[in-house]
Design an enzyme around this catalytic site. Structure first.
Site, PDB file in Angstrom:
ATOM      1  N   CYS A 236      77.423  68.392  55.369  1.00 36.71           N
ATOM      2  CA  CYS A 236      76.931  67.267  56.162  1.00 36.71           C
ATOM      3  C   CYS A 236      77.541  67.308  57.560  1.00 36.71           C
ATOM      4  O   CYS A 236      78.695  67.663  57.749  1.00 36.71           O
ATOM      5  CB  CYS A 236      77.332  65.945  55.500  1.00 36.71           C
ATOM      6  SG  CYS A 236      76.344  65.584  54.052  1.00 36.71           S
TER       7      CYS A 236
ATOM      8  N   ASP B 216      84.391  58.975  51.789  1.00 38.86           N
ATOM      9  CA  ASP B 216      83.034  59.102  51.235  1.00 38.86           C
ATOM     10  C   ASP B 216      82.428  57.751  50.884  1.00 38.86           C
ATOM     11  O   ASP B 216      81.222  57.672  50.644  1.00 38.86           O
ATOM     12  CB  ASP B 216      83.044  60.012  50.002  1.00 38.86           C
ATOM     13  CG  ASP B 216      83.379  61.440  50.366  1.00 38.86           C
ATOM     14  OD1 ASP B 216      83.685  62.233  49.468  1.00 38.86           O
ATOM     15  OD2 ASP B 216      83.357  61.753  51.576  1.00 38.86           O
TER      16      ASP B 216
ATOM     17  N   ARG C 197      84.302  70.112  61.147  1.00 38.56           N
ATOM     18  CA  ARG C 197      84.645  70.722  59.842  1.00 38.56           C
ATOM     19  C   ARG C 197      85.113  72.171  59.971  1.00 38.56           C
ATOM     20  O   ARG C 197      84.538  73.098  59.419  1.00 38.56           O
ATOM     21  CB  ARG C 197      83.478  70.590  58.869  1.00 38.56           C
ATOM     22  CG  ARG C 197      82.993  69.156  58.810  1.00 38.56           C
ATOM     23  CD  ARG C 197      82.055  68.880  57.693  1.00 38.56           C
ATOM     24  NE  ARG C 197      82.784  68.700  56.433  1.00 38.56           N
ATOM     25  CZ  ARG C 197      82.141  68.421  55.286  1.00 38.56           C
ATOM     26  NH1 ARG C 197      80.834  68.358  55.275  1.00 38.56           N
ATOM     27  NH2 ARG C 197      82.838  68.243  54.177  1.00 38.56           N
TER      28      ARG C 197
ATOM     29  N   ARG D 282      71.700  65.784  47.121  1.00 39.07           N
ATOM     30  CA  ARG D 282      72.786  66.777  47.095  1.00 39.07           C
ATOM     31  C   ARG D 282      73.966  66.266  46.270  1.00 39.07           C
ATOM     32  O   ARG D 282      74.779  67.015  45.767  1.00 39.07           O
ATOM     33  CB  ARG D 282      73.260  67.085  48.511  1.00 39.07           C
ATOM     34  CG  ARG D 282      72.296  67.918  49.316  1.00 39.07           C
ATOM     35  CD  ARG D 282      72.878  68.282  50.644  1.00 39.07           C
ATOM     36  NE  ARG D 282      74.248  68.749  50.497  1.00 39.07           N
ATOM     37  CZ  ARG D 282      75.099  68.821  51.524  1.00 39.07           C
ATOM     38  NH1 ARG D 282      74.708  68.446  52.726  1.00 39.07           N
ATOM     39  NH2 ARG D 282      76.323  69.253  51.349  1.00 39.07           N
TER      40      ARG D 282
ATOM     41  N   LYS E  90      80.624  65.583  41.389  1.00 35.66           N
ATOM     42  CA  LYS E  90      80.196  66.664  42.294  1.00 35.66           C
ATOM     43  C   LYS E  90      81.419  67.368  42.875  1.00 35.66           C
ATOM     44  O   LYS E  90      81.533  68.596  42.806  1.00 35.66           O
ATOM     45  CB  LYS E  90      79.352  66.101  43.430  1.00 35.66           C
ATOM     46  CG  LYS E  90      79.226  67.013  44.655  1.00 35.66           C
ATOM     47  CD  LYS E  90      78.306  66.486  45.707  1.00 35.66           C
ATOM     48  CE  LYS E  90      78.954  65.958  46.916  1.00 35.66           C
ATOM     49  NZ  LYS E  90      79.591  66.874  47.869  1.00 35.66           N
ATOM     50  N   ASN E  91      82.351  66.615  43.425  1.00 39.78           N
ATOM     51  CA  ASN E  91      83.441  67.244  44.174  1.00 39.78           C
ATOM     52  C   ASN E  91      84.517  67.829  43.286  1.00 39.78           C
ATOM     53  O   ASN E  91      85.414  68.513  43.786  1.00 39.78           O
ATOM     54  CB  ASN E  91      84.025  66.254  45.190  1.00 39.78           C
ATOM     55  CG  ASN E  91      83.049  66.011  46.334  1.00 39.78           C
ATOM     56  OD1 ASN E  91      82.057  66.740  46.466  1.00 39.78           O
ATOM     57  ND2 ASN E  91      83.288  64.994  47.115  1.00 39.78           N
TER      58      ASN E  91
HETATM   59  C1  EPZ Z   1      85.998  67.381  50.725  1.00 40.71           C
HETATM   60  O1  EPZ Z   1      85.555  67.994  51.926  1.00 40.71           O
HETATM   61  C2  EPZ Z   1      84.769  66.719  50.113  1.00 40.71           C
HETATM   62  N1  EPZ Z   1      83.745  67.722  49.836  1.00 40.71           N
HETATM   63  C3  EPZ Z   1      84.193  65.686  51.086  1.00 40.71           C
HETATM   64  O2  EPZ Z   1      83.113  65.034  50.432  1.00 40.71           O
HETATM   65  C4  EPZ Z   1      85.274  64.652  51.391  1.00 40.71           C
HETATM   66  O3  EPZ Z   1      84.782  63.745  52.341  1.00 40.71           O
HETATM   67  C5  EPZ Z   1      86.515  65.365  51.943  1.00 40.71           C
HETATM   68  O4  EPZ Z   1      86.969  66.363  51.000  1.00 40.71           O
HETATM   69  C6  EPZ Z   1      87.664  64.396  52.197  1.00 40.71           C
HETATM   70  O5  EPZ Z   1      87.990  63.733  51.017  1.00 40.71           O
HETATM   71  C7  EPZ Z   1      83.851  68.473  48.710  1.00 40.71           C
HETATM   72  O6  EPZ Z   1      84.800  68.338  47.936  1.00 40.71           O
HETATM   73  C8  EPZ Z   1      82.759  69.469  48.470  1.00 40.71           C
HETATM   74  P1  EPZ Z   1      88.962  68.236  54.001  1.00 40.71           P
HETATM   75  P2  EPZ Z   1      86.529  69.031  52.725  1.00 40.71           P
HETATM   76  O7  EPZ Z   1      89.226  69.678  54.127  1.00 40.71           O
HETATM   77  O8  EPZ Z   1      87.314  69.822  51.756  1.00 40.71           O
HETATM   78  C9  EPZ Z   1      89.847  68.545  58.644  1.00 40.71           C
HETATM   79  C10 EPZ Z   1      80.921  64.232  50.162  1.00 40.71           C
HETATM   80  O9  EPZ Z   1      80.281  63.342  50.733  1.00 40.71           O
HETATM   81  N2  EPZ Z   1      90.041  69.981  58.387  1.00 40.71           N
HETATM   82  O10 EPZ Z   1      89.878  67.394  53.165  1.00 40.71           O
HETATM   83  O11 EPZ Z   1      85.699  69.728  53.723  1.00 40.71           O
HETATM   84  C11 EPZ Z   1      88.386  68.155  58.460  1.00 40.71           C
HETATM   85  O12 EPZ Z   1      87.643  68.444  59.641  1.00 40.71           O
HETATM   86  C12 EPZ Z   1      81.779  65.186  50.970  1.00 40.71           C
HETATM   87  O13 EPZ Z   1      80.941  64.417  48.911  1.00 40.71           O
HETATM   88  C13 EPZ Z   1      90.519  70.783  59.423  1.00 40.71           C
HETATM   89  O14 EPZ Z   1      90.775  70.324  60.533  1.00 40.71           O
HETATM   90  O15 EPZ Z   1      87.479  67.986  53.463  1.00 40.71           O
HETATM   91  C14 EPZ Z   1      88.484  66.685  58.180  1.00 40.71           C
HETATM   92  O16 EPZ Z   1      88.642  65.994  59.399  1.00 40.71           O
HETATM   93  C15 EPZ Z   1      81.696  64.908  52.466  1.00 40.71           C
HETATM   94  N3  EPZ Z   1      90.684  72.110  59.189  1.00 40.71           N
HETATM   95  C16 EPZ Z   1      89.790  66.565  57.369  1.00 40.71           C
HETATM   96  O17 EPZ Z   1      90.536  67.760  57.647  1.00 40.71           O
HETATM   97  C17 EPZ Z   1      90.416  72.673  57.960  1.00 40.71           C
HETATM   98  O18 EPZ Z   1      90.613  73.887  57.796  1.00 40.71           O
HETATM   99  C18 EPZ Z   1      89.576  66.481  55.871  1.00 40.71           C
HETATM  100  O19 EPZ Z   1      88.837  67.620  55.477  1.00 40.71           O
HETATM  101  C19 EPZ Z   1      89.931  71.835  56.935  1.00 40.71           C
HETATM  102  C20 EPZ Z   1      89.753  70.491  57.165  1.00 40.71           C
END
Ligand code: EPZ
Length: 432
Positions: A116, A314, A121, A406, A22-23
């Site tokens: 989610c 995850d 986020r 999802r 998925k990701n």
């Molecule tokens: C991706 O989300 C994945 N989703 C998530 O999987 C996964 O948990 C996450 O990466 C971490 O590995 C997809 O790929 C579609 P991040 P993403 O940006 O890109 C903070 C699942 O269950 N952050 O690496 O949204 C954020 O709040 C899903 O499959 C900021 O502060 O994750 C978090 O605390 C859930 N500002 C941390 O960084 C930003 O602009 C990591 O977020 C962006 C992120």
């Protein structure tokens, strides 16, 4: 609300093939907006987030065709740069169209992404990094005839150029957005402190197959030399490492013995090490990997989620479900998202003993959980509750399966193939 009925107490046993990732497929589908011709994506999972992404692609003028697990996307005629589809507010990965549209159209208008409720986020890292490369952002308020006005992100990429950008956090999505914005152009972009998740490398492999020039430097930075265009390709998705990890944890919880036919080698080392310490016997045989958990799992004294290659956030909730019946005291700290312990309350309805203090949860393993009526709080929390129900005495009814769908193509089909007694409860006419 869809429901599952799960009768617990059966150790999982057998061999299984894992769905496509998925990701990894979500950024790759956004990447199909770029370049020429029609891309064919094989082993594309049939999951909610993909269907929502295909809806967004159609809304932008792409020709999209799905035949089973093969999806074809032709963006040749696509001239859209504004995303109006409601799907965009349902999923987090709609934000990846920001980079793809800036790369293709040099402008983008889209809503704040959904996803989610596991934390606030924000998208500040995406915005800051793209601004550093010359993108100009504005907010647009669009009055809605019925109800709340829509807050849109409007970005102009007229001044988009290459450059060196350093991410404050190794954000997966921000890294992907930068790649999609920079891959076509005439500059060179270096992303320092880029995310290292395998899904990023799969996106780069797909784009490089199309003629992109993206390299992972020894220090983990990504170096992108912009190219004129990208060619159409056929690409087969690798197995989903989080779905794989979910089923390995389910086997551990049920004291089962399963084998994964298409194991994504090298992508789950942190989990495998943890499972071995908990008493699991792991056998790697080529692309196959087996786990045998003959006895009750030993507790996990301490684990903290971390960016790859650390323990994946995850798989935090699914691990909590295993710790609920492990032998001893476990402690899990969630260092990535600030609201990802909502599964604990549901597990407590089954007799689990969990104390959440801030970013950490302490779990005192009990001999056995009992069935209950549960509600999935989010995608991976829902999968965790399925794992707990597989070990519980009695029959659990779990609602909120649309969260699970999802990310898991067919969790009932997969677990039934391993001997589980799990069924989807068809909605009655009244919809109850
Ligand atoms: C991706 O989300 C994945 N989703 C998530 O999987 C996964 O948990 C996450 O990466 C971490 O590995 C997809 O790929 C579609 P991040 P993403 O940006 O890109 C903070 C699942 O269950 N952050 O690496 O949204 C954020 O709040 C899903 O499959 C900021 O502060 O994750 C978090 O605390 C859930 N500002 C941390 O960084 C930003 O602009 C990591 O977020 C962006 C992120």
């Amino acid at each position: 609300m869809g429901k599952l009925e799960i009768r617990g107490g059966i150790p999982l046993y057998g061999e299984i093939e894992i769905q496509g990732s998925k990701n990894a497929v979500l950024p790759i589908l956004a990447g199909c907006m770029l370049g020429e011709g029609a891309c064919v994506i094989e082993n594309c999972p049939r999951i909610g987030d993909v269907e929502d992404t295909l809806e967004i692609l159609r809304g932008l003028g792409c020709r999209v065709k799905r035949e089973g697990n093969t999806v074809t996307v032709d963006a040749s005629e696509a001239q859209g740069y504004k995303i109006v589809s409601d799907a965009a507010v349902r999923i987090r990965s709609s934000i990846l169209f920001l980079g793809a549209l800036l790369g293709k159209m040099k402008k983008a208008v889209l809503p704040q992404p959904g996803g989610c409720a596991i934390g606030e986020r924000p998208i500040d890292l995406h915005v800051e990094a793209l601004e550093h490369l010359g993108v100009v952002f504005a907010r647009r308020i669009e009055p809605r005839p019925k109800g709340q006005d829509a807050v849109l992100i409007a970005a102009s990429g007229a001044g988009l150029h290459g450059g060196r950008v350093r991410l404050r956090l190794p954000s997966v999505g921000a890294t992907e957005n930068l790649i999609l914005a920079a891959v076509i152009g005439d500059g060179e972009t270096v992303i320092e402190h880029a995310a290292r998740e395998p899904e990023i490398d799969e996106l780069c492999a797909f784009l490089n197959l199309r003629g992109a020039k993206i390299e992972r430097e020894p220090d983990g930075s990504l170096r992108i030399c912009g190219v004129k265009t990208l060619l159409p390709v056929t690409y087969r998705m690798r197995a989903d490492r989080i779905v794989t990890g979910t089923y390995l944890l389910a086997a551990a919880a049920t004291r089962g013995c399963i084998r994964i036919r298409n194991f994504p080698a090298g992508e789950l080392d942190a989990l495998l090490a943890l499972l071995q310490r908990a008493g699991g016997r792991i056998r790697a045989e080529g692309t196959r990997l087996g786990i045998d958990m003959p006895d009750r799992a030993a507790a996990v004294p301490y684990v903290e989620t971390a960016p790859y290659p650390g323990y994946p956030t995850d798989l935090q909730s699914p691990l909590m479900a295993v710790c609920a019946t492990a032998d001893g005291e476990s402690r899990i700290c969630e260092a990535i998202f600030e609201n990802r312990f909502r599964t604990a309350k549901e597990l407590e309805k089954m007799g689990a003993r969990i104390a959440v203090e801030g970013r950490c949860a302490s779990i005192t393993g009990v001999e056995q959980l009992h069935a209950a009526e549960l509600c999935a709080p989010d995608l991976r929390g829902g999968a965790a509750l399925v794992i707990a129900a597989l070990t519980a005495r009695g029959t659990t009814v779990l609602s909120g399966t649309e969260y699970i769908e999802r990310g898991y193509e067919d969790i009932c089909r997969d677990l039934r193939s391993l001997g589980a007694d799990i069924f989807r409860v068809e909605k009655t006419k009244s919809g109850s």
